[in-house]
Design an enzyme around this catalytic site. Structure first.
Site, PDB file in Angstrom:
ATOM      1  NE  ARG A  53       6.212  50.102  39.372  1.00 37.96           N
ATOM      2  CZ  ARG A  53       5.640  51.719  39.252  1.00 37.96           C
ATOM      3  NH1 ARG A  53       6.960  52.291  39.964  1.00 37.96           N
ATOM      4  NH2 ARG A  53       4.540  52.335  39.057  1.00 37.96           N
ATOM      5  CG  HIS A  73       7.827  53.342  44.891  1.00 49.56           C
ATOM      6  ND1 HIS A  73       7.330  52.477  44.885  1.00 49.56           N
ATOM      7  CD2 HIS A  73       7.378  54.150  43.948  1.00 49.56           C
ATOM      8  CE1 HIS A  73       6.721  52.366  43.269  1.00 49.56           C
ATOM      9  NE2 HIS A  73       6.992  53.753  43.347  1.00 49.56           N
TER      10      HIS A  73
HETATM   11  P1  NDP Z   1       7.961  56.384  29.339  1.00 47.39           P
HETATM   12  O1  NDP Z   1       7.575  55.485  28.901  1.00 47.39           O
HETATM   13  O2  NDP Z   1       8.104  57.916  29.345  1.00 47.39           O
HETATM   14  O3  NDP Z   1       9.347  55.357  29.046  1.00 47.39           O
HETATM   15  C1  NDP Z   1       9.813  54.439  29.362  1.00 47.39           C
HETATM   16  C2  NDP Z   1      10.766  53.938  28.438  1.00 47.39           C
HETATM   17  O4  NDP Z   1      11.513  52.544  28.554  1.00 47.39           O
HETATM   18  C3  NDP Z   1      10.902  54.510  27.462  1.00 47.39           C
HETATM   19  O5  NDP Z   1      12.427  54.925  26.957  1.00 47.39           O
HETATM   20  C4  NDP Z   1      10.666  53.053  26.398  1.00 47.39           C
HETATM   21  O6  NDP Z   1      11.226  53.101  24.672  1.00 47.39           O
HETATM   22  C5  NDP Z   1      11.680  52.008  27.225  1.00 47.39           C
HETATM   23  N1  NDP Z   1      11.205  50.417  27.112  1.00 47.39           N
HETATM   24  C6  NDP Z   1      10.064  50.484  27.375  1.00 47.39           C
HETATM   25  N2  NDP Z   1      10.444  49.023  27.132  1.00 47.39           N
HETATM   26  C7  NDP Z   1      11.305  48.439  27.121  1.00 47.39           C
HETATM   27  C8  NDP Z   1      12.301  46.716  26.334  1.00 47.39           C
HETATM   28  N3  NDP Z   1      11.138  46.662  26.091  1.00 47.39           N
HETATM   29  N4  NDP Z   1      12.979  47.565  25.970  1.00 47.39           N
HETATM   30  C9  NDP Z   1      14.594  48.733  26.074  1.00 47.39           C
HETATM   31  N5  NDP Z   1      13.794  49.308  26.340  1.00 47.39           N
HETATM   32  C10 NDP Z   1      12.001  49.843  27.215  1.00 47.39           C
HETATM   33  O7  NDP Z   1       8.150  56.050  31.359  1.00 47.39           O
HETATM   34  P2  NDP Z   1       8.785  57.314  32.372  1.00 47.39           P
HETATM   35  O8  NDP Z   1      10.220  57.594  31.462  1.00 47.39           O
HETATM   36  O9  NDP Z   1       7.164  58.360  32.603  1.00 47.39           O
HETATM   37  O10 NDP Z   1       8.588  55.829  33.619  1.00 47.39           O
HETATM   38  C11 NDP Z   1       9.207  54.757  33.342  1.00 47.39           C
HETATM   39  C12 NDP Z   1       9.348  54.299  34.720  1.00 47.39           C
HETATM   40  O11 NDP Z   1       9.546  54.616  36.004  1.00 47.39           O
HETATM   41  C13 NDP Z   1       7.251  54.424  35.073  1.00 47.39           C
HETATM   42  O12 NDP Z   1       7.320  53.463  34.102  1.00 47.39           O
HETATM   43  C14 NDP Z   1       7.845  53.606  36.574  1.00 47.39           C
HETATM   44  O13 NDP Z   1       7.528  52.183  36.798  1.00 47.39           O
HETATM   45  C15 NDP Z   1       8.830  54.405  36.764  1.00 47.39           C
HETATM   46  N6  NDP Z   1       8.394  55.372  38.538  1.00 47.39           N
HETATM   47  C16 NDP Z   1       8.946  55.191  39.145  1.00 47.39           C
HETATM   48  C17 NDP Z   1       8.981  55.995  40.124  1.00 47.39           C
HETATM   49  C18 NDP Z   1       9.146  56.572  41.019  1.00 47.39           C
HETATM   50  O14 NDP Z   1       9.075  56.743  42.565  1.00 47.39           O
HETATM   51  N7  NDP Z   1      10.511  55.168  41.797  1.00 47.39           N
HETATM   52  C19 NDP Z   1       8.272  57.236  40.001  1.00 47.39           C
HETATM   53  C20 NDP Z   1       7.636  57.188  38.771  1.00 47.39           C
HETATM   54  C21 NDP Z   1       8.504  56.298  38.110  1.00 47.39           C
HETATM   55  P3  NDP Z   1      10.514  53.990  23.821  1.00 47.39           P
HETATM   56  O15 NDP Z   1      11.242  55.117  24.145  1.00 47.39           O
HETATM   57  O16 NDP Z   1      11.137  53.075  22.437  1.00 47.39           O
HETATM   58  O17 NDP Z   1       9.438  54.287  24.027  1.00 47.39           O
HETATM   59  C1  OXD Z   2       5.092  55.638  40.218  1.00 48.00           C
HETATM   60  C2  OXD Z   2       5.421  55.874  41.039  1.00 48.00           C
HETATM   61  O1  OXD Z   2       4.852  54.868  39.036  1.00 48.00           O
HETATM   62  O2  OXD Z   2       5.505  56.194  41.713  1.00 48.00           O
HETATM   63  O3  OXD Z   2       4.091  56.786  39.699  1.00 48.00           O
HETATM   64  O4  OXD Z   2       5.883  54.834  40.879  1.00 48.00           O
END
Ligand code: NDP
Ligand code: OXD
Length: 313
Positions: free
Chosen positions: A228, A276
């Protein structure tokens, strides 16, 4: 048992069409048209107008049509019903393509060779192997773990950082704030797949970027952020690019989207910029899964991919 589709920033029409075709036995409304708020049981949304969902007195569940729920959770009036997000092989594969593509572009020195081509300059450079390059992934969730697998297959050395820790063959695991410096110190390419939460906002700043390894095979550290825009401080990134703290960056997300035409990031010779699009949500891949999630809920009360609101992701 009506469904409301509320989408902003994407074309809502293909979603409405797909949902209507997939749920012929129930009414599917679009937020742009008239509907009776009391008739709505489910909402499928992307960045709905703040306050809209609070006006649905019989809402049972919310289905966010993307993986990240930060925009939705920013609405302090969001009703206290289960909130599900997208976890889907199509979206995951798209993100891993994006991460692999950008890691390979930096490995194979695309910025340099594009410049050479423009100057008609035949000037080959030494080419490091993937096995000489250490990639660290911040966020080892659904997307981070899949990207790690693809990067391992390409031969990179991979480590990951998460909040609570993880186990994955071939990937060095780091967890929590205390482990962050050690993780960064051994990272040449930092891939960011974190959610935007109160804990992660602004984390990609100078203090963090200056801890990345600069003695690696690529001649400096590289940032790839597809998580993000709110995670990053763009002024710090530009300053780090200028003074060599960062060698290059791939950015798919921005503090403010669309990115202002005035941003120097657009024309920076060592920045690869996309609007994005790292992992798009597409109706043909995702509508069926949402419909099945609703069916499971109506059958036995279970829902998949429910967001933990206390954690914010
Ligand atoms: P998940 O919820 O599956 O994974 C999130 C990961 O981040 C987990 O490993 C979590 O740790 C870790 N995390 C969260 N908070 C912290 C913290 N404070 N410190 C350290 N690690 C942390 O999410 P996804 O993998 O499905 O997606 C991740 C992000 O990708 C989405 O939230 C979105 O913002 C972004 N995204 C962007 C897109 C784009 O087109 N640019 C498309 C889709 C998604 P833990 O394993 O311990 O819970
Ligand atoms: C998502 C994105 O969060 O598209 O799926 O950014």
């Amino acid at each position: 048992m009506s469904l409301l589709i509320a989408i902003n920033g994407w074309d809502h029409r293909p979603w409405v069409e797909r949902f209507r075709a997939a749920m012929p036995d129930r009414a599917v409304f679009e937020a742009q048209s008239a509907f009776d708020p009391a008739s709505i049981r489910y909402a499928a949304v992307w960045k709905p107008e703040p306050g809209l969902l609070a006006r649905l007195p019989n809402l049972k569940a919310i289905f966010n049509l993307g993986a990240g729920v930060d925009a939705l959770l920013a609405d302090k009036t969001l009703p206290d019903v289960p909130l599900c997000r997208i976890v889907n092989p199509d979206l995951t594969a798209r993100m891993s393509e994006f991460v692999a593509l950008n890691a390979l572009m930096h490995l194979r020195q695309v910025n340099y060779y594009r410049a050479c081509q423009q100057e008609k300059s035949w000037a080959p450079r030494d080419q490091p192997a993937a096995g000489d390059v250490r990639i660290g992934i911040m966020g080892m969730g659904v997307l981070g773990r899949d990207a790690a697998e693809v990067l391992l297959r390409l031969g990179f050395r991979v480590s990951g950082w998460s909040r609570s820790g993880f186990t994955m063959a071939g990937v060095a695991a780091y967890a929590g704030t205390e482990a962050l410096p050690a993780f960064l110190n051994q990272t040449d390419i930092l891939v960011v797949l974190l959610p935007l939460t109160d804990q992660t906002r602004g984390i990609l700043n100078r203090a963090l970027l200056s801890q990345l390894a600069r003695d690696g095979a690529l001649g400096g550290s590289i940032l790839i952020n597809a998580g993000r825009g709110g995670l990053q401080n763009e002024a710090d990134i530009l300053a780090c690019l200028a003074d060599g703290t960062l060698h290059a960056a791939s950015l798919d997300v921005f503090e403010t989207e669309p990115l202002s035409a005035a941003s120097p990031l657009w024309t920076h010779e060592r920045v690869i910029l996309t609007p994005h699009v790292a992992a798009d949500s597409t109706p043909h891949a995702l509508v069926r899964a949402v419909v099945e999630n609703i069916a499971g809920f109506e059958r036995d009360g279970t829902l998949k991919d429910v967001v933990d609101r206390r954690l914010g992701y």
